[in-house]
Scaffold this motif. Structure first.
Motif, PDB file in Angstrom:
ATOM      1  N   LYS A  57     -15.038  46.601  36.690  1.00  0.00           N
ATOM      2  CA  LYS A  57     -14.941  46.704  35.211  1.00  0.00           C
ATOM      3  C   LYS A  57     -14.338  48.009  34.761  1.00  0.00           C
ATOM      4  N   ALA A  58     -14.342  48.994  35.877  1.00  0.00           N
ATOM      5  CA  ALA A  58     -13.807  50.217  35.510  1.00  0.00           C
ATOM      6  C   ALA A  58     -12.229  50.492  35.778  1.00  0.00           C
TER       7      ALA A  58
ATOM      8  N   GLU B  52      -7.081  46.770  28.942  1.00  0.00           N
ATOM      9  CA  GLU B  52      -7.960  45.691  29.603  1.00  0.00           C
ATOM     10  C   GLU B  52      -8.429  46.082  30.919  1.00  0.00           C
ATOM     11  N   ASN B  53      -9.788  45.720  31.196  1.00  0.00           N
ATOM     12  CA  ASN B  53     -10.198  46.006  32.716  1.00  0.00           C
ATOM     13  C   ASN B  53      -9.747  44.817  33.624  1.00  0.00           C
TER      14      ASN B  53
ATOM     15  N   ALA C 194     -12.002  43.071  35.652  1.00  0.00           N
ATOM     16  CA  ALA C 194     -13.035  41.893  35.767  1.00  0.00           C
ATOM     17  C   ALA C 194     -12.780  41.017  34.537  1.00  0.00           C
ATOM     18  N   GLU C 195     -12.417  41.562  33.404  1.00  0.00           N
ATOM     19  CA  GLU C 195     -12.429  40.841  32.048  1.00  0.00           C
ATOM     20  C   GLU C 195     -11.271  39.824  32.316  1.00  0.00           C
ATOM     21  N   HIS C 196     -10.089  40.592  32.859  1.00  0.00           N
ATOM     22  CA  HIS C 196      -8.752  39.944  33.049  1.00  0.00           C
ATOM     23  C   HIS C 196      -9.017  38.752  33.887  1.00  0.00           C
TER      24      HIS C 196
END
Lengths: 207, 207
Positions: free
Chosen positions: A24-25, A39-40, A42-44
Motif C-alpha cells: 500500500k506504500a 495510485e499505490n 495494492a489498490e491497483h
C-alpha cells in the motif's frame, strides 16, 4: 484445540498478511481519476483484478476470469522489495526479472511451502505470459494505466515524457490477450493525442 | 471488427471500471501498519481477498478460496455511495443495509445485466453470510482490522473509544466461519489488552 503444527502454519500465514501491507506504500506513476494523488500498487492490484471479472468476455479465447483475477491480485506483490518499474523506464527493465524473482522468493517464502506453491505458480504464470489466462491478465495490466492517463489529462505520460509511438509499441502486446481490447486501446491513444494529452513521437515534430 | 452490441457492452464495462476508482478515496478507520495514513477501502479489499487465499485451510468446512476472495474484492464497492460504516458505530448500522442495497443497485447497474448478475449474486451472498464461503469471507473481514489495530497500538480503537468487551462481542461471529481464527482473534484481543492498546469494558474500571 489445534495442533502446534497448524498454529505454526497460521503464524506464518499471518506474517505474510502483515508483510504485504507494505504494498500500500508502493507508489505507481498513475494518478487516481480524481487527480488527488498517485495510485499505490495494492489498490491497483484490486482494480485490475476487478477488471478481469467484468471484461473476460473480450479475451481472444475463453478465459477463467477468477484465475486471471487471482494472478492480478498477486502480480505486484514483489514490488514490496523490487519497487514499481515504470512501463517506459527501459533501464530499470534490464534487471526487473532478476529483482522481482528474488522478491518472490523472499515474500512467498514467508508462507508454509504448500500455501506458497499455488500462489507462486500463478505469479510465475503471469510473468511468463504464455497461457490464455496470463495473456489476458497481462493485457488488462497494460490497458489500465492507459485509462488512468486518458482521464487525468495524460499526467503520468507527460511527467515522464512519454510519446504516442512509445505507448503504441509498449502496449500492442494487449492483442495477444484480446484483439478487441487492443482495438479499444488504440482509440484511447487516438483520443489522448487529439486532446493534447499525449504528444506524437519526437521524430514527428519536424514533419 | 466487433458488433455495435459488443462495443456498447465494453463501453458500459469500462464506465464501471472508471467508477470504482472512487473506492480508493473512501477511508476506513484502520491505519496502515507503517502508521503513515488511514487505509482506503480499495486496498483493504485487495488485502482481505489475499487473506482468503492463504487462510482457507482454517475454515470450519472446506471453502472455495477464490469465491471467498471474489466476494471480498466486491464487498465494499457499495461504499462509493454509502461510505464506510465503522464496525462499532451502532447508529450508522441502523440503515446500513438500506444504503448499501441502493448503492449496489446503482453501481452494479452500470454494467450490462449479464455481467452484473454474477457479481451482484456474490455481493448478496457475502451480505447474507449464510453459505460456508460467505461466512469465511465475513470472518476475514472482521479479523483484518483487529490485526491492524494490534500492530498500530490500537489506533482506530482508541480514536473511537472502543473497549475489549465490544471487540469481543462484535467479532465472535468469526467463529461461524472459522473456530480456529476466532481462537486466534481472542489471542489478539488479549495481547492488545495486555499491551495497553485496548481498554477493558468501562464497567470493569470500578472493579
Amino acid at each position: 484445540m489445534t495442533s502446534p503444527t497448524s498454529l505454526d502454519r497460521l503464524d506464518a500465514q499471518i506474517r505474510f498478511i502483515l508483510e504485504i501491507d507494505k504494498l500500500k506504500a508502493v507508489l505507481r506513476q498513475s494518478w487516481l481519476l480524481d487527480g488527488e494523488r498517485r495510485e499505490n500498487s495494492a489498490e491497483h492490484s484490486w482494480h485490475v483484478a476487478m477488471m478481469a471479472l467484468v471484461l473476460a468476455e473480450h479475451a481472444n479465447a475463453p478465459v477463467d476470469a477468477t484465475r486471471a483475477a487471482m494472478m492480478l491480485m498477486l502480480h505486484d506483490v514483489v514490488e514490496i522489495d523490487a519497487g514499481d518499474t515504470f512501463a517506459y523506464d527501459v533501464a530499470a527493465h534490464a534487471d526487473k526479472a532478476e529483482r522481482e524473482g528474488a522478491a518472490a522468493d523472499r515474500i512467498f517464502g514467508l508462507l508454509p511451502a504448500d500455501t506458497a506453491a499455488p500462489l507462486r505458480a500463478l505469479w510465475d504464470e503471469f510473468e511468463a505470459a504464455e497461457t490464455i489466462d496470463a495473456r489476458f491478465a497481462n493485457a488488462l495490466d497494460r490497458l489500465m494505466p492507459m485509462l488512468h492517463n486518458l482521464h487525468t489529462e495524460g499526467r503520468a505520460w507527460q511527467a515522464n515524457g512519454v510519446t504516442a509511438d512509445k505507448v503504441f509499441a509498449r502496449n500492442q502486446v494487449i492483442a495477444a490477450g484480446s484483439v478487441r481490447l487492443w482495438e479499444y486501446a488504440k482509440t484511447v491513444i487516438d483520443a489522448a493525442v487529439a486532446k493534447g494529452y499525449l504528444p506524437q513521437a519526437p521524430s514527428s515534430l519536424g514533419d
